[in-house]
Design an enzyme around this catalytic site. Structure first.
Site, PDB file in Angstrom:
ATOM      1  CB  CYS A 156      -2.168  -2.761   5.204  1.00  0.00           C
ATOM      2  SG  CYS A 156      -3.896  -2.227   5.067  1.00  0.00           S
ATOM      3  CE  LYS A 214      -3.940  -4.256   1.152  1.00  0.00           C
ATOM      4  NZ  LYS A 214      -4.628  -3.181   1.868  1.00  0.00           N
ATOM      5  CG  ASP A 219      -1.959  -1.124   1.188  1.00  0.00           C
ATOM      6  OD1 ASP A 219      -1.806  -2.027   0.357  1.00  0.00           O
ATOM      7  OD2 ASP A 219      -2.885  -1.109   2.014  1.00  0.00           O
TER       8      ASP A 219
END
Ligand code: VGL
Length: 194
Positions: free
Chosen positions: A146, A104, A9
């Site tokens: 994450c 995601k 990310d």
């Protein structure tokens, strides 16, 4: 058996100026690019994830009800909406060095890369099995959300997992500290540098 670097990310919205900015995010993006230029040959695959939330949707409670402030623990300001500029890789991340891309959080929290799929809809777990990936190094944003979820899931799937903390940035110092404890307890090797 193969070895992969997971770049979690590193997106515009998680860096300075973004919707859910983590302090140091843009610098982490640069450091990951430098690390890849030096060390890409140590990995069989470089796999990057992106949060890719559904527009006009609460994404299973990830975004608060309209008019309610996010709590920055379970609910968050709108970020990384699919196809928007905030969901792109941060420009300091050299995306040319990424081999495989995972998205995601489509309609979901999607904290873990194991919640993600490739553009051809292969799940991350299927990809790991197909490529015979046995070891992963994990870097990216956010350490406490994450990166933590992806690392703990990777460990529970039987992979050897290292997190390189100098190549991560977190939402907050206290939750980052707690996340590091949780990762260590789960059997993840947490190291400052590679
Ligand atoms: C993340 C908070 C909310 C992350 C995503 O990428 O770590 N953190 N959504």
């Amino acid at each position: 058996m193969a070895r992969a670097l997971l770049v979690i990310d590193v997106q515009v919205d998680f860096c300075e100026g973004g919707a859910l900015a983590c302090e140091g995010g843009a610098a982490v993006a640069s450091r990951i690019s430098n690390y890849l230029r030096e060390s890409k040959s140590n990995y069989d695959y470089v796999i990057a994830s992106r949060d890719w939330h559904t527009p006009n949707d609460r994404n299973s409670g990830h975004f608060p009800e309209p008019g309610i402030a996010p709590d920055y623990v379970k609910t968050w300001p709108l970020h990384c909406i699919a196809e928007t500029a905030g969901a792109e890789y941060h420009p300091n991340l050299d995306a040319e060095l990424i081999d495989l891309h995972i998205k995601k959080g489509q309609g979901a929290n999607g904290y873990s890369i194991f919640d993600g799929v490739t553009d051809s809809n292969e799940t991350f777990a299927q990809l790991v099995a197909r490529l015979e990936i046995a070891s992963v190094d994990v870097v990216g944003i956010a350490t406490d959300y994450c990166v933590r979820a992806s690392s703990v899931d990777a460990k529970s799937q039987g992979l050897n997992v290292r997190v390189i903390t100098s190549l991560t940035a977190g939402v907050s110092a206290s939750s980052t500290e707690a996340a590091i404890d949780e990762m260590v307890d789960a059997g993840v090797l947490v190291v400052p540098t590679a």
